[in-house]
Write a protein that holds these residues in place. Structure first.
Motif, short mmCIF file in Angstrom:
data_model
loop_
_atom_site.label_atom_id
_atom_site.label_comp_id
_atom_site.label_asym_id
_atom_site.label_seq_id
_atom_site.Cartn_x
_atom_site.Cartn_y
_atom_site.Cartn_z
N PRO A 41 0.82 -1.22 0.00
CA PRO A 41 0.00 0.00 0.00
C PRO A 41 0.85 1.26 0.00
O PRO A 41 1.78 1.40 0.80
CB PRO A 41 -0.81 -0.13 1.29
N GLY A 42 0.55 2.15 -0.92
CA GLY A 42 1.28 3.40 -1.02
C GLY A 42 2.58 3.32 -1.78
O GLY A 42 3.22 4.36 -1.97
N ASN A 43 2.98 2.14 -2.20
CA ASN A 43 4.23 1.96 -2.91
C ASN A 43 3.99 1.60 -4.36
O ASN A 43 2.92 1.14 -4.74
CB ASN A 43 5.08 0.87 -2.25
N GLN A 44 5.02 1.79 -5.17
CA GLN A 44 4.98 1.35 -6.54
C GLN A 44 5.23 -0.15 -6.62
O GLN A 44 5.84 -0.73 -5.73
CB GLN A 44 6.01 2.10 -7.38
N ARG A 45 4.78 -0.72 -7.70
CA ARG A 45 5.05 -2.13 -7.93
C ARG A 45 6.54 -2.31 -8.20
O ARG A 45 7.13 -1.58 -9.01
CB ARG A 45 4.22 -2.64 -9.10
N GLU A 46 7.14 -3.28 -7.53
CA GLU A 46 8.57 -3.50 -7.65
C GLU A 46 8.87 -4.95 -7.98
O GLU A 46 8.15 -5.86 -7.59
CB GLU A 46 9.29 -3.09 -6.37
N LEU A 47 9.97 -5.14 -8.67
CA LEU A 47 10.40 -6.48 -9.02
C LEU A 47 10.93 -7.21 -7.79
O LEU A 47 11.72 -6.67 -7.03
CB LEU A 47 11.49 -6.41 -10.09
N VAL A 48 10.50 -8.45 -7.63
CA VAL A 48 11.01 -9.32 -6.57
C VAL A 48 12.03 -10.29 -7.14
O VAL A 48 13.16 -10.39 -6.64
CB VAL A 48 9.87 -10.09 -5.88
N ALA A 49 11.64 -11.02 -8.16
CA ALA A 49 12.52 -12.01 -8.76
C ALA A 49 12.04 -12.34 -10.16
O ALA A 49 10.85 -12.22 -10.46
CB ALA A 49 12.58 -13.28 -7.91
N VAL A 50 12.96 -12.76 -11.00
CA VAL A 50 12.62 -13.15 -12.36
C VAL A 50 13.48 -14.35 -12.74
O VAL A 50 14.61 -14.50 -12.26
CB VAL A 50 12.84 -11.98 -13.35
N ILE A 51 12.92 -15.20 -13.57
CA ILE A 51 13.66 -16.35 -14.07
C ILE A 51 13.36 -16.52 -15.55
O ILE A 51 12.21 -16.42 -15.98
CB ILE A 51 13.31 -17.64 -13.28
N ALA A 91 2.69 -7.47 1.04
CA ALA A 91 2.33 -6.85 -0.22
C ALA A 91 1.42 -7.79 -0.98
O ALA A 91 1.24 -8.95 -0.61
CB ALA A 91 3.58 -6.54 -1.06
N VAL A 92 0.86 -7.27 -2.06
CA VAL A 92 0.22 -8.11 -3.04
C VAL A 92 1.29 -8.54 -4.04
O VAL A 92 1.98 -7.70 -4.60
CB VAL A 92 -0.93 -7.40 -3.76
N TYR A 93 1.41 -9.83 -4.23
CA TYR A 93 2.42 -10.37 -5.13
C TYR A 93 1.77 -10.73 -6.45
O TYR A 93 0.79 -11.48 -6.50
CB TYR A 93 3.09 -11.59 -4.50
N PHE A 94 2.34 -10.21 -7.52
CA PHE A 94 1.82 -10.41 -8.86
C PHE A 94 2.78 -11.24 -9.69
O PHE A 94 3.97 -10.92 -9.78
CB PHE A 94 1.59 -9.07 -9.57
N CYS A 95 2.27 -12.26 -10.29
CA CYS A 95 3.03 -13.04 -11.25
C CYS A 95 2.98 -12.35 -12.60
O CYS A 95 1.97 -11.72 -12.95
CB CYS A 95 2.45 -14.45 -11.35
#
Length: 116
Positions: A41-51, A91-95
């Motif tokens: 909440p209140g933050n921009q969507r950020e990258l967690v991990a990628v493969i 956070a809400v985690y988005f695939c």
């Protein structure tokens, strides 16, 4: 069309673990990469991990050593194993999936809440 469905989110105490899953379905011929973003909440969507399809990985500095991304290419599924969770991981985690000649495809998101 391609759809992504996340699962595995929930409420966990600090220090606990969760494993998120994301399954892609639809007309899929190739996936260049799959990964996870999160948005608090209140933050921009950020990258967690990628493969990538070849297995190369990249992580945000904030999760290195605690989170592992993996994939099963045959099942078009990506996983996010999260250990030693912290309240700031809430956070809400988005695939997402990167497909050739296709805009990025996003899942609906799964809520991860880490209590202190």
């Amino acid at each position: 069309q391609v759809q992504l469905v996340e699962s595995g989110g929930g409420l966990v105490q600090a220090g606990g673990s969760l494993r998120l899953s994301c399954a892609a379905s639809g007309s899929i011929f190739r996936i260049n990469a799959m990964g996870w973003y999160r948005q608090a909440p209140g933050n921009q969507r950020e990258l967690v991990a990628v493969i990538t399809s070849g297995g190369s990985t990249n992580y945000a500095d904030s999760v290195k050593g605690r989170i592992t991304i993996s994939r099963d290419n045959a099942k078009n599924t990506v996983y996010l194993q999260m250990n030693s969770l912290k309240p700031e991981d809430t956070a809400v985690y988005f695939c997402y999936a990167d497909l050739p000649f296709h805009p990025p495809t996003w899942g609906q998101g799964t809520q991860v809440t880490v209590s202190s």
